[in-house]
Design a protein around this motif. Structure first.
Motif, PDB file in Angstrom:
ATOM      1  N   ASP A 579      42.797  30.885  41.078  1.00 49.98           N
ATOM      2  CA  ASP A 579      43.434  29.968  42.030  1.00 49.98           C
ATOM      3  C   ASP A 579      44.835  29.578  41.563  1.00 49.98           C
ATOM      4  OD1 ASP A 579      41.260  29.944  43.749  1.00 49.98           O
ATOM      5  OD2 ASP A 579      40.326  28.208  42.792  1.00 49.98           O
ATOM      6  N   ALA A 580      44.972  29.308  40.270  1.00 50.49           N
ATOM      7  CA  ALA A 580      46.272  28.889  39.737  1.00 50.49           C
ATOM      8  C   ALA A 580      47.299  30.009  39.882  1.00 50.49           C
ATOM      9  CB  ALA A 580      46.119  28.485  38.272  1.00 50.49           C
ATOM     10  N   LEU A 581      46.878  31.236  39.637  1.00 50.55           N
ATOM     11  CA  LEU A 581      47.813  32.358  39.750  1.00 50.55           C
ATOM     12  C   LEU A 581      48.210  32.584  41.209  1.00 50.55           C
ATOM     13  CD1 LEU A 581      49.277  34.531  38.119  1.00 50.55           C
ATOM     14  CD2 LEU A 581      47.328  36.049  38.514  1.00 50.55           C
ATOM     15  N   ILE A 582      47.257  32.468  42.110  1.00 49.55           N
ATOM     16  CA  ILE A 582      47.570  32.625  43.535  1.00 49.55           C
ATOM     17  C   ILE A 582      48.574  31.544  43.966  1.00 49.55           C
ATOM     18  CG2 ILE A 582      46.616  32.412  45.868  1.00 49.55           C
ATOM     19  CD1 ILE A 582      44.033  33.688  44.792  1.00 49.55           C
ATOM     20  N   ALA A 583      48.368  30.318  43.473  1.00 52.22           N
ATOM     21  CA  ALA A 583      49.234  29.192  43.878  1.00 52.22           C
ATOM     22  C   ALA A 583      50.674  29.390  43.410  1.00 52.22           C
ATOM     23  CB  ALA A 583      48.676  27.886  43.308  1.00 52.22           C
ATOM     24  N   GLU A 584      50.891  30.150  42.351  1.00 51.70           N
ATOM     25  CA  GLU A 584      52.254  30.388  41.864  1.00 51.70           C
ATOM     26  C   GLU A 584      53.084  31.198  42.854  1.00 51.70           C
ATOM     27  OE1 GLU A 584      52.566  32.056  37.981  1.00 51.70           O
ATOM     28  OE2 GLU A 584      51.224  30.576  37.083  1.00 51.70           O
ATOM     29  N   GLY A 585      52.429  32.050  43.650  1.00 55.02           N
ATOM     30  CA  GLY A 585      53.141  32.841  44.653  1.00 55.02           C
ATOM     31  C   GLY A 585      54.111  33.847  44.063  1.00 55.02           C
ATOM     32  N   GLN A 586      53.751  34.455  42.958  1.00 56.38           N
ATOM     33  CA  GLN A 586      54.621  35.455  42.316  1.00 56.38           C
ATOM     34  C   GLN A 586      54.865  36.622  43.273  1.00 56.38           C
ATOM     35  OE1 GLN A 586      56.061  35.493  39.334  1.00 56.38           O
ATOM     36  NE2 GLN A 586      55.018  33.908  38.139  1.00 56.38           N
ATOM     37  N   GLU A 587      56.127  36.993  43.437  1.00 54.66           N
ATOM     38  CA  GLU A 587      56.495  38.065  44.365  1.00 54.66           C
ATOM     39  C   GLU A 587      55.807  39.379  43.990  1.00 54.66           C
ATOM     40  OE1 GLU A 587      58.195  40.036  47.552  1.00 54.66           O
ATOM     41  OE2 GLU A 587      58.166  37.872  47.136  1.00 54.66           O
ATOM     42  N   ALA A 588      55.678  39.635  42.694  1.00 56.57           N
ATOM     43  CA  ALA A 588      55.081  40.891  42.230  1.00 56.57           C
ATOM     44  C   ALA A 588      53.555  40.897  42.334  1.00 56.57           C
ATOM     45  CB  ALA A 588      55.491  41.166  40.784  1.00 56.57           C
ATOM     46  N   ARG A 625      36.183  45.616  40.125  1.00 57.90           N
ATOM     47  CA  ARG A 625      35.692  45.419  41.500  1.00 57.90           C
ATOM     48  C   ARG A 625      35.287  43.967  41.732  1.00 57.90           C
ATOM     49  NH1 ARG A 625      35.016  49.745  44.795  1.00 57.90           N
ATOM     50  NH2 ARG A 625      34.699  51.808  43.879  1.00 57.90           N
ATOM     51  N   GLN A 626      34.665  43.359  40.738  1.00 57.64           N
ATOM     52  CA  GLN A 626      34.237  41.970  40.879  1.00 57.64           C
ATOM     53  C   GLN A 626      35.447  41.049  40.971  1.00 57.64           C
ATOM     54  OE1 GLN A 626      31.000  40.739  38.346  1.00 57.64           O
ATOM     55  NE2 GLN A 626      31.805  38.664  38.168  1.00 57.64           N
ATOM     56  N   VAL A 627      36.451  41.297  40.155  1.00 55.01           N
ATOM     57  CA  VAL A 627      37.667  40.468  40.184  1.00 55.01           C
ATOM     58  C   VAL A 627      38.381  40.647  41.519  1.00 55.01           C
ATOM     59  CG1 VAL A 627      39.911  40.059  39.108  1.00 55.01           C
ATOM     60  CG2 VAL A 627      37.907  40.529  37.682  1.00 55.01           C
ATOM     61  N   LEU A 628      38.501  41.895  41.987  1.00 54.92           N
ATOM     62  CA  LEU A 628      39.165  42.153  43.266  1.00 54.92           C
ATOM     63  C   LEU A 628      38.430  41.457  44.404  1.00 54.92           C
ATOM     64  CD1 LEU A 628      41.294  43.597  44.968  1.00 54.92           C
ATOM     65  CD2 LEU A 628      39.805  45.614  44.994  1.00 54.92           C
ATOM     66  N   SER A 629      37.108  41.536  44.388  1.00 49.04           N
ATOM     67  CA  SER A 629      36.315  40.885  45.434  1.00 49.04           C
ATOM     68  C   SER A 629      36.533  39.379  45.426  1.00 49.04           C
ATOM     69  CB  SER A 629      34.833  41.214  45.224  1.00 49.04           C
ATOM     70  OG  SER A 629      34.037  40.538  46.159  1.00 49.04           O
ATOM     71  N   GLU A 630      36.578  38.771  44.232  1.00 49.98           N
ATOM     72  CA  GLU A 630      36.782  37.325  44.126  1.00 49.98           C
ATOM     73  C   GLU A 630      38.191  36.944  44.585  1.00 49.98           C
ATOM     74  OE1 GLU A 630      35.615  33.412  43.362  1.00 49.98           O
ATOM     75  OE2 GLU A 630      34.434  35.256  43.453  1.00 49.98           O
ATOM     76  N   VAL A 631      39.199  37.761  44.217  1.00 47.05           N
ATOM     77  CA  VAL A 631      40.568  37.502  44.653  1.00 47.05           C
ATOM     78  C   VAL A 631      40.655  37.536  46.180  1.00 47.05           C
ATOM     79  CG1 VAL A 631      42.898  38.496  44.735  1.00 47.05           C
ATOM     80  CG2 VAL A 631      41.723  38.257  42.538  1.00 47.05           C
ATOM     81  N   GLU A 632      40.066  38.561  46.777  1.00 51.67           N
ATOM     82  CA  GLU A 632      40.098  38.679  48.239  1.00 51.67           C
ATOM     83  C   GLU A 632      39.382  37.494  48.901  1.00 51.67           C
ATOM     84  OE1 GLU A 632      40.308  43.543  48.779  1.00 51.67           O
ATOM     85  OE2 GLU A 632      38.361  42.543  48.716  1.00 51.67           O
ATOM     86  N   ARG A 633      38.280  37.062  48.313  1.00 52.69           N
ATOM     87  CA  ARG A 633      37.539  35.926  48.890  1.00 52.69           C
ATOM     88  C   ARG A 633      38.373  34.659  48.830  1.00 52.69           C
ATOM     89  NH1 ARG A 633      34.110  31.870  47.761  1.00 52.69           N
ATOM     90  NH2 ARG A 633      34.346  32.056  45.501  1.00 52.69           N
ATOM     91  N   ARG A 634      39.058  34.464  47.709  1.00 56.18           N
ATOM     92  CA  ARG A 634      39.835  33.240  47.548  1.00 56.18           C
ATOM     93  C   ARG A 634      41.136  33.274  48.355  1.00 56.18           C
ATOM     94  NH1 ARG A 634      36.569  31.038  43.863  1.00 56.18           N
ATOM     95  NH2 ARG A 634      37.639  29.091  43.402  1.00 56.18           N
ATOM     96  N   LEU A 635      41.539  34.472  48.762  1.00 62.03           N
ATOM     97  CA  LEU A 635      42.690  34.601  49.661  1.00 62.03           C
ATOM     98  C   LEU A 635      42.263  34.559  51.123  1.00 62.03           C
ATOM     99  CD1 LEU A 635      44.744  37.410  47.851  1.00 62.03           C
ATOM    100  CD2 LEU A 635      45.481  35.044  48.215  1.00 62.03           C
ATOM    101  N   GLY A 636      40.963  34.435  51.347  1.00 60.48           N
ATOM    102  CA  GLY A 636      40.439  34.409  52.710  1.00 60.48           C
ATOM    103  C   GLY A 636      40.383  35.764  53.366  1.00 60.48           C
ATOM    104  N   LEU A 637      40.342  36.832  52.538  1.00 56.52           N
ATOM    105  CA  LEU A 637      40.320  38.191  53.086  1.00 56.52           C
ATOM    106  C   LEU A 637      38.939  38.826  53.002  1.00 56.52           C
ATOM    107  CD1 LEU A 637      43.606  39.467  51.377  1.00 56.52           C
ATOM    108  CD2 LEU A 637      43.329  38.623  53.726  1.00 56.52           C
ATOM    109  N   GLY A 638      38.039  38.246  52.223  1.00 57.66           N
ATOM    110  CA  GLY A 638      36.737  38.871  52.021  1.00 57.66           C
ATOM    111  C   GLY A 638      35.610  38.088  52.638  1.00 57.66           C
TER     112      GLY A 638
END
Length: 638
Positions: A579-588, A625-638
């Motif tokens: 969540d903290a990394l997503i909130a930073e909004g890093q362009e890369a 795969r687990q990390v990607l799935s969690e990232v997508e869920r927390r971005l509202g994509l999964g």
């Protein structure tokens, strides 16, 4: 074959052919193409070196292994055979001398890296020569179904036709039946000319030892201390791990050194020489070690980490016991190794959006364009190997055509004063040279000249500047160094971009699935209680008629159980880190796959500068795969 046998004895000092060699050489001398699938150390090189002396014209040997090229050319020259090599280690003068020898018909064998065949000048030279044989080493790299696909190899079959090669010999130690069929199809090799010797080597005792991660080091130390004088290779996955493990072995009194691709070439060469001379008994290495190294008395090969495929495993254990004496190959089977290997695979798969943007950009550059792979890699966050694969597929689909590489930047050092250089030419040529030098940036010693920019500023063809620089260097007036390689292309058509992008995206997804499947095959091999050599032979389309009687399965019958992988549930702190990394909004890190790679410690071109970030690699112990799935869920994509 009497002439071949005479040559074998008089030139190579051998009394008889090994298994399979005579059949391959017989086909080649009859003017036919062939595929030789021999195990590591099975004598593949002789299959083209000997016919090269009996076939009219040049034998062109394509190999990705610089160490192999250097060793073989030196050995051939020592036998009085006219052989040379062209690779990235050769100087400009050395390259020009090889070109002169080619034009004069003085060479019988020329070794080249596959990348050399992208050079338009070199190809033009080859088209004017009689090429009696093209030998393609590591031929499994040509197949997209193979374990070590290289995009430069995909174009070799087409190239062989363009330069009118009379016959082809494809060579590999690790071709499954489907890969062998693919090689034969691409090169037009009749199925009857697929010569395969047995994969079983009775002097190798194979072992699999199930163990947890903390059990591996003491087991390895016990094995090495049991035969302290024996030459051994220990294979690991990561460069950092090679350094750490070598230090641990040294502390246990073992003469060990690390070896990996991150070392400077001179350091790697020194370690290799120490190992060859017996001054170092054990090399702890990534897969960078052993390719093309001809040390016959390696008594043990340990896999401290799981290999990424059975093909890699077969190739690596094949470096043991090439003198025919008993040797052992031990696999320390720890399922926790799987995670790192899986993550490497995921790191190579580009995001579909980035892939489509790359293709759209390439096709917007005009009918003639040039690119730098490094620049595209950073711009679209796609690894350079993947960029090269995309370019190759666009060529094979007829969308673009390569026109060869060129160097964008020349550094010039004057060997005589600039005024003296100009004084040797008439007014018009001196004016041109003065304007060319004036377009560069003068440093304390070197003048840096961007040839493309200078040509545009002067209103002159770039070729005129290049010819002037080459001529001045030949005259001894200047010394040049080149950098900034760029690839030239022509656009042949503008296809449906969405369809093309989707097709290539599916290609990379399929390659990802294949890599993961190969890793599962390694685990299946480690757990299967059947004879280990029999399993390997079956995988490569061979049959071992009876159990070997000496592998760990034969000595201790029954199923093997590998330790269970550690629990991988994400903790609350790890979810908070996402969540903290997503909130930073890093362009890369805008794409979910970029975020997941970053959290798993997988560097990519766009995130390289962020590697010191606290979140980088904080979930490296978790499945991608687990990390990607969690990232997508927390971005509202999964």
């Amino acid at each position: 074959m009497n002439t071949a046998l005479d040559t074998l004895r008089s030139t190579f000092g051998l009394e008889a052919f090994r298994d399979g060699q005579r059949a391959v050489i017989d086909r080649l001398l009859a003017g036919e193409s062939a595929l030789a699938v021999f195990p590591t150390g099975g004598g593949k090189s002789l299959c083209y070196q000997l016919p090269a002396l009996l076939i009219d014209g040049l034998t062109l040997v394509v190999s990705p292994l610089i160490a192999l090229m250097q060793d073989q050319v030196a050995a051939l020259q020592a036998r009085g055979i006219a052989a040379a090599r062209l690779d990235s280690s050769r100087s400009g003068d050395e390259v020009r001398e090889v070109y002169r020898q080619l034009r004069g018909g003085e060479l019988k064998l020329l070794y080249v890296a596959p990348e050399r065949l992208q050079n338009a000048r070199f190809l033009s030279l080859l088209q004017g020569l009689q090429i009696g044989l093209m030998a393609v080493d590591e031929a499994h790299c040509i197949s997209e179904w193979g374990h070590n696909f290289r995009p430069d190899y995909l174009k070799l079959a087409q190239l062989a036709r363009e330069i009118r090669v009379q016959r082809v010999l494809a060579l590999t130690a690790t071709a499954t039946p489907s890969v062998a069929e693919d090689i034969c199809r691409q090169f037009g090799i009749p199925s009857a000319n697929h010569i395969q010797t047995g994969f079983y080597r009775p002097n190798l005792a194979l072992g699999v030892t199930p163990c947890r991660d903390d059990e591996k080091l003491p087991r390895l130390i016990r094995g090495l201390q049991g035969s302290p004088q024996d030459a051994s290779i220990v294979y690991v996955t990561l460069q950092q791990q090679a350094e750490q493990l070598a230090t641990q072995l040294q502390a246990a009194g073992i003469r060990a050194r690390a070896y990996h691709a991150g070392m400077k070439p001179e350091v790697r060469e020194a370690i290799q020489n120490e190992f060859m001379a017996g001054e170092v008994s054990t090399v702890v290495a990534t897969i960078a070690f052993g390719m093309g190294i001809d040390k016959a008395d390696i008594r043990a090969v340990y896999h401290y980490n799981l290999p990424k495929s059975l093909e890699n495993y077969m190739q690596e254990i094949g470096r043991a016991g090439r003198d025919g004496e008993p040797s052992r190959c031990e696999l320390l089977a720890c399922p926790d190794d799987v995670r790192v290997l899986e993550n490497f695979t995921y790191g190579d798969t580009p995001a579909p959006e980035h892939l489509e943007a790359l293709i759209r950009h390439l096709l917007s550059l005009g009918e003639a364009f040039d690119i730098a792979v490094h620049d595209l890699s950073n711009r679209f966050d796609i690894r350079p190997l993947v960029i090269n694969t995309v370019l190759t597929y666009l060529e094979l689909e007829g969308v673009i055509a390569g026109a060869g590489p060129f160097y964008s930047t020349y550094q010039v050092r004057f060997e005589v004063p600039q005024e003296q250089v100009l004084a040797g030419y008439d007014a018009a040529r001196a004016d041109f040279l003065q304007r060319m030098f004036g377009a560069g940036k003068q440093g304390r010693i070197w003048l840096t000249l961007d040839v493309t920019e200078a040509a545009e500023a002067l209103g002159e063809p770039r070729e005129r500047l290049l010819k002037a620089l080459q001529y001045l260097e030949q005259q001894g007036s200047i010394l040049t160094q080149v950098k900034g390689v760029r690839q030239q292309y022509r656009r042949l058509q503008t296809p449906d971009l969405a369809a093309l992008g989707a097709r290539l995206a599916q290609l990379f997804v399929r390659r990802e699935e294949q890599s993961l499947s190969r890793l599962q095959q390694v685990l299946d091999y480690a757990e299967d209680g059947r004879c280990l050599p029999a399993q390997l032979c079956g995988y490569f389309g061979d049959v071992l008629t009876e159990p070997c009687g000496q592998c760990s399965s034969c000595l201790d019958p029954g199923p093997r159980t590998l330790p269970a992988q550690e629990d991988t549930a994400l903790s609350g702190a790890q979810r908070s880190a996402i969540d903290a990394l997503i909130a930073e909004g890093q362009e890369a890190l805008r794409h979910p796959r970029q975020l997941a790679r970053f959290l798993c410690g997988l560097s990519s071109p766009a995130t390289f500068r962020l590697r010191k970030h606290a979140a980088y690699g904080c979930l490296a112990d978790q499945p991608f795969r687990q990390v990607l799935s969690e990232v997508e869920r927390r971005l509202g994509l999964g």
